[in-house]
Design a protein around this motif. Structure first.
Motif, PDB file in Angstrom:
ATOM      1  N   LEU A  68       1.082  -1.171   0.054  1.00  0.00           N
ATOM      2  CA  LEU A  68      -0.265  -0.094   0.512  1.00  0.00           C
ATOM      3  C   LEU A  68       0.819   1.157   0.252  1.00  0.00           C
ATOM      4  N   LEU A  69       1.975   1.478  -0.609  1.00  0.00           N
ATOM      5  CA  LEU A  69       2.771   2.333  -1.018  1.00  0.00           C
ATOM      6  C   LEU A  69       1.990   2.961  -2.171  1.00  0.00           C
ATOM      7  N   VAL A  70       1.679   4.227  -1.690  1.00  0.00           N
ATOM      8  CA  VAL A  70       0.822   5.534  -2.665  1.00  0.00           C
ATOM      9  C   VAL A  70       1.510   6.707  -1.598  1.00  0.00           C
ATOM     10  N   VAL A  71       1.180   7.187  -3.662  1.00  0.00           N
ATOM     11  CA  VAL A  71       1.836   8.991  -3.347  1.00  0.00           C
ATOM     12  C   VAL A  71       0.805  10.113  -3.567  1.00  0.00           C
ATOM     13  N   ARG A  72       0.006  11.248  -3.368  1.00  0.00           N
ATOM     14  CA  ARG A  72      -0.912  11.539  -4.276  1.00  0.00           C
ATOM     15  C   ARG A  72      -0.240  11.781  -5.477  1.00  0.00           C
ATOM     16  N   GLY A  76       4.050  13.503  -7.235  1.00  0.00           N
ATOM     17  CA  GLY A  76       4.923  12.481  -7.477  1.00  0.00           C
ATOM     18  C   GLY A  76       5.622  13.074  -8.235  1.00  0.00           C
ATOM     19  N   ARG A  77       6.349  11.855  -8.346  1.00  0.00           N
ATOM     20  CA  ARG A  77       7.921  11.860  -9.694  1.00  0.00           C
ATOM     21  C   ARG A  77       8.628  12.895  -8.541  1.00  0.00           C
ATOM     22  N   ARG A  78       8.446  13.236  -7.330  1.00  0.00           N
ATOM     23  CA  ARG A  78       9.983  14.025  -6.398  1.00  0.00           C
ATOM     24  C   ARG A  78      10.346  13.329  -5.128  1.00  0.00           C
ATOM     25  N   GLY A  79      10.640  12.020  -6.430  1.00  0.00           N
ATOM     26  CA  GLY A  79      11.460  11.021  -4.836  1.00  0.00           C
ATOM     27  C   GLY A  79      10.931  11.202  -4.037  1.00  0.00           C
ATOM     28  N   LEU A  80       9.001  10.812  -3.044  1.00  0.00           N
ATOM     29  CA  LEU A  80       8.871  11.272  -1.800  1.00  0.00           C
ATOM     30  C   LEU A  80       8.841   9.033  -1.521  1.00  0.00           C
ATOM     31  N   ALA A  81       8.432   8.933  -2.577  1.00  0.00           N
ATOM     32  CA  ALA A  81       8.594   7.132  -2.468  1.00  0.00           C
ATOM     33  C   ALA A  81       9.571   6.699  -2.362  1.00  0.00           C
ATOM     34  N   THR A  82      10.606   7.523  -2.916  1.00  0.00           N
ATOM     35  CA  THR A  82      12.104   6.296  -2.611  1.00  0.00           C
ATOM     36  C   THR A  82      12.474   6.956  -1.185  1.00  0.00           C
ATOM     37  N   ARG A  83      12.378   7.768  -0.365  1.00  0.00           N
ATOM     38  CA  ARG A  83      12.320   8.556   0.666  1.00  0.00           C
ATOM     39  C   ARG A  83      11.425   7.786   1.769  1.00  0.00           C
ATOM     40  N   ALA A 101       4.773  -5.743  -6.302  1.00  0.00           N
ATOM     41  CA  ALA A 101       4.316  -4.369  -7.409  1.00  0.00           C
ATOM     42  C   ALA A 101       3.954  -4.307  -8.191  1.00  0.00           C
ATOM     43  N   THR A 102       2.761  -2.993  -8.053  1.00  0.00           N
ATOM     44  CA  THR A 102       2.213  -3.046  -9.569  1.00  0.00           C
ATOM     45  C   THR A 102       2.787  -2.307 -10.964  1.00  0.00           C
ATOM     46  N   PRO A 103       2.410  -2.891 -12.097  1.00  0.00           N
ATOM     47  CA  PRO A 103       3.449  -1.716 -13.105  1.00  0.00           C
ATOM     48  C   PRO A 103       4.091  -0.716 -12.273  1.00  0.00           C
ATOM     49  N   ARG A 110      12.999  -1.456  -8.416  1.00  0.00           N
ATOM     50  CA  ARG A 110      14.156  -2.522  -9.158  1.00  0.00           C
ATOM     51  C   ARG A 110      15.453  -1.486  -8.665  1.00  0.00           C
ATOM     52  N   LYS A 111      14.960  -0.265  -8.487  1.00  0.00           N
ATOM     53  CA  LYS A 111      15.686   0.661  -8.262  1.00  0.00           C
ATOM     54  C   LYS A 111      16.175   0.323  -7.220  1.00  0.00           C
ATOM     55  N   LEU A 112      15.584  -0.076  -6.252  1.00  0.00           N
ATOM     56  CA  LEU A 112      16.186  -0.230  -4.357  1.00  0.00           C
ATOM     57  C   LEU A 112      16.818  -1.472  -5.189  1.00  0.00           C
TER      58      LEU A 112
HETATM   59  C1  LIG Z   1       4.430   3.956  -7.717  1.00  0.00           C
HETATM   60  C2  LIG Z   1       4.543   5.583  -7.149  1.00  0.00           C
HETATM   61  C3  LIG Z   1       4.293   5.711  -5.191  1.00  0.00           C
HETATM   62  C4  LIG Z   1       5.634   6.184  -6.867  1.00  0.00           C
HETATM   63  O1  LIG Z   1       5.659   8.216  -6.588  1.00  0.00           O
HETATM   64  P1  LIG Z   1       6.798   8.880  -6.729  1.00  0.00           P
HETATM   65  O2  LIG Z   1       6.830   9.458  -5.173  1.00  0.00           O
HETATM   66  O3  LIG Z   1       6.207   9.629  -7.454  1.00  0.00           O
HETATM   67  O4  LIG Z   1       7.640   8.110  -6.953  1.00  0.00           O
HETATM   68  P2  LIG Z   1       9.760   8.745  -6.729  1.00  0.00           P
HETATM   69  O5  LIG Z   1       9.424  10.151  -7.411  1.00  0.00           O
HETATM   70  O6  LIG Z   1      10.740   7.421  -5.262  1.00  0.00           O
HETATM   71  O7  LIG Z   1      10.207   7.857  -7.620  1.00  0.00           O
HETATM   72  C5  LIG Z   1      10.986   7.102  -8.202  1.00  0.00           C
HETATM   73  C6  LIG Z   1      11.215   5.975  -9.434  1.00  0.00           C
HETATM   74  O8  LIG Z   1      10.240   5.786  -9.360  1.00  0.00           O
HETATM   75  C7  LIG Z   1      10.267   5.801 -11.382  1.00  0.00           C
HETATM   76  N1  LIG Z   1       8.813   6.298 -10.952  1.00  0.00           N
HETATM   77  C8  LIG Z   1       7.827   6.607 -10.006  1.00  0.00           C
HETATM   78  N2  LIG Z   1       6.940   6.870 -10.631  1.00  0.00           N
HETATM   79  C9  LIG Z   1       7.226   6.413 -12.228  1.00  0.00           C
HETATM   80  C10 LIG Z   1       6.068   6.599 -13.551  1.00  0.00           C
HETATM   81  N3  LIG Z   1       4.515   8.025 -13.891  1.00  0.00           N
HETATM   82  N4  LIG Z   1       6.224   6.713 -14.310  1.00  0.00           N
HETATM   83  C11 LIG Z   1       7.287   5.186 -14.106  1.00  0.00           C
HETATM   84  N5  LIG Z   1       7.981   5.769 -13.196  1.00  0.00           N
HETATM   85  C12 LIG Z   1       8.100   5.848 -12.811  1.00  0.00           C
HETATM   86  C13 LIG Z   1      11.234   5.991 -11.761  1.00  0.00           C
HETATM   87  O9  LIG Z   1      12.062   5.162 -11.614  1.00  0.00           O
HETATM   88  C14 LIG Z   1      11.977   7.167 -10.894  1.00  0.00           C
HETATM   89  O10 LIG Z   1      13.108   7.503 -10.407  1.00  0.00           O
HETATM   90  P3  LIG Z   1      12.990   8.756 -11.530  1.00  0.00           P
HETATM   91  O11 LIG Z   1      11.828   9.803 -10.693  1.00  0.00           O
HETATM   92  O12 LIG Z   1      14.424   9.354 -10.827  1.00  0.00           O
HETATM   93  O13 LIG Z   1      12.398   8.262 -12.968  1.00  0.00           O
HETATM   94  C15 LIG Z   1       3.339   6.306  -6.836  1.00  0.00           C
HETATM   95  O14 LIG Z   1       2.917   6.959  -8.685  1.00  0.00           O
HETATM   96  C16 LIG Z   1       1.946   5.509  -6.574  1.00  0.00           C
HETATM   97  O15 LIG Z   1       1.624   5.825  -5.378  1.00  0.00           O
HETATM   98  N6  LIG Z   1       1.445   5.172  -7.893  1.00  0.00           N
HETATM   99  C17 LIG Z   1      -0.425   4.546  -7.441  1.00  0.00           C
HETATM  100  C18 LIG Z   1       0.158   3.860  -6.647  1.00  0.00           C
HETATM  101  C19 LIG Z   1       0.959   1.985  -6.754  1.00  0.00           C
HETATM  102  O16 LIG Z   1       1.289   1.462  -7.865  1.00  0.00           O
HETATM  103  N7  LIG Z   1       2.107   2.058  -6.041  1.00  0.00           N
HETATM  104  C20 LIG Z   1       2.743   0.482  -5.961  1.00  0.00           C
HETATM  105  C21 LIG Z   1       2.233  -0.107  -5.151  1.00  0.00           C
HETATM  106  S1  LIG Z   1       3.623  -1.216  -5.297  1.00  0.00           S
END
Ligand SMILES: CC(C)(COP(=O)(O)OP(=O)(O)OC[C@H]1O[C@@H](n2cnc3c(N)ncnc32)[C@H](O)[C@@H]1OP(=O)(O)O)[C@@H](O)C(=O)NCCC(=O)NCCS
Length: 278
Positions: A68-72, A76-83, A101-103, A110-112
């Motif tokens: 249940l890893l979710v970022v609003r 998104g794409r600001r490194g929040l999920a990575t942190r 893992a969802t798509p 993979r990066k982690l």
């Molecule tokens: C997956 C998710 C949690 C990523 O959150 P995020 O804060 O945007 O992720 P980050 O900014 O830390 O990005 C980390 C890396 O993930 C990948 N990534 C993140 N969003 C992506 C997207 N929309 N498409 C492709 N790659 C993506 C990239 O490799 C990214 O690194 P980069 O920005 O240096 O290229 C977010 O997109 C989300 O909430 N998605 C819907 C819920 C979901 O599917 N969660 C995963 C459950 S298994």
């Protein structure tokens, strides 16, 4: 940016809003269960609500599942999920963590350093199959919980009493499977919020044929849809589910970090409790 905050059941409404932002299933009963049994961390958004959340369920000092890893969207794409993942890992490089893992999540995982080690098929729908033969299935009572825990431990290599106790209490059907007078498997059917499918799982059985018996017993006489997440390794189980009327919704990798495989006799774990819990 403010630090991550430990979330509790009081944060359930905010979690559901966050899930809906990503068009995720907002089954409040299941999220409530997760908030009760997992370590849940979130980040408050400056404009209110949650910007992110992530759940870690520890089954052993060195083993946990993440889900249940979710970022609003607008964060998104600001490194929040990575942190947040780094926070969930808590710097514990020895830890084994497992997730489905969802798509969208796959590139991040993979990066982690996560590697795909297995696959899970998700099926939803009504299931109409022949009733299981008499004499193999028995309704489990609370007194059978120890038996369930040990069957589960043989399959997973873990003591999941905490999870099984919570799910047992919520299940509307709990079955034990016996062969030659010995218990060899179990399955739970756990309803969620109204209008969401009842989940069949976890389910432990010695083989796919035995699994069918448990699934048929758990699905019997239901008028509503059920959901089951089964491992891809179980031969003709997917085609049997489809022939019974279920729809294949997705196939997602199980990914692992810190080890190449999981403990236990994993062939016996047929279906998981949920993608967040394993
Ligand atoms: C997956 C998710 C949690 C990523 O959150 P995020 O804060 O945007 O992720 P980050 O900014 O830390 O990005 C980390 C890396 O993930 C990948 N990534 C993140 N969003 C992506 C997207 N929309 N498409 C492709 N790659 C993506 C990239 O490799 C990214 O690194 P980069 O920005 O240096 O290229 C977010 O997109 C989300 O909430 N998605 C819907 C819920 C979901 O599917 N969660 C995963 C459950 S298994």
């Amino acid at each position: 940016m403010p630090p991550f905050r430990r979330l509790s059941t009081a944060d359930l409404p905010a979690c559901l809003v966050l899930a809906a932002d990503r068009s995720w299933d907002a089954d409040s009963l299941r999220w409530h269960l997760m908030l009760q049994i997992a370590d849940v961390w979130g980040l408050d958004a400056p404009d209110g609500g949650l910007a992110a959340c992530g759940f870690l369920t520890r089954y052993h000092p060195a083993y946990a599942t993440i889900g249940l890893l979710v970022v609003r969207r607008d964060h998104g794409r600001r490194g929040l999920a990575t942190r947040l993942m780094a926070h969930l890992h808590d710097g514990g490089t020895e830890d084994i963590t497992c997730l489905f893992a969802t798509p969208m999540g796959r590139p991040l995982y993979r990066k982690l350093g996560y590697l795909a080690v297995d696959q899970i098929h998700k099926y939803i729908g009504p299931l109409e199959v022949a009733s299981p033969p008499d004499g193999h299935l028995a309704e489990a009572t609370p007194g059978d919980l120890d038996t369930l825990v040990s069957l589960d431990a043989a399959a997973t290599g873990l003591d999941r009493r905490h999870l099984l106790t919570a799910l047992f209490g919520r299940a509307d059907r709990r079955l034990l499977l016996s062969h030659n007078g010995q218990y060899s498997g179990y399955g739970l059917a756990v309803p969620g919020s109204p209008r969401t499918p009842t989940v069949i799982g976890p389910l432990v059985a010695p083989d796919a044929l035995a699994a069918r018996m448990l699934i048929a017993g758990l699905a019997k006489d239901r008028t509503h849809a059920v959901r089951i997440d089964v491992f891809a390794r179980h031969g003709d189980l997917p085609s049997w589910l489809q022939a019974g009327g279920m729809t294949h919704v997705s196939t997602d990798p199980m990914m692992l970090r810190g080890a190449a495989s999981l403990p236990g006799d994993r062939r016996r774990l047929i279906a998981i409790a949920s993608q967040a819990l394993g």
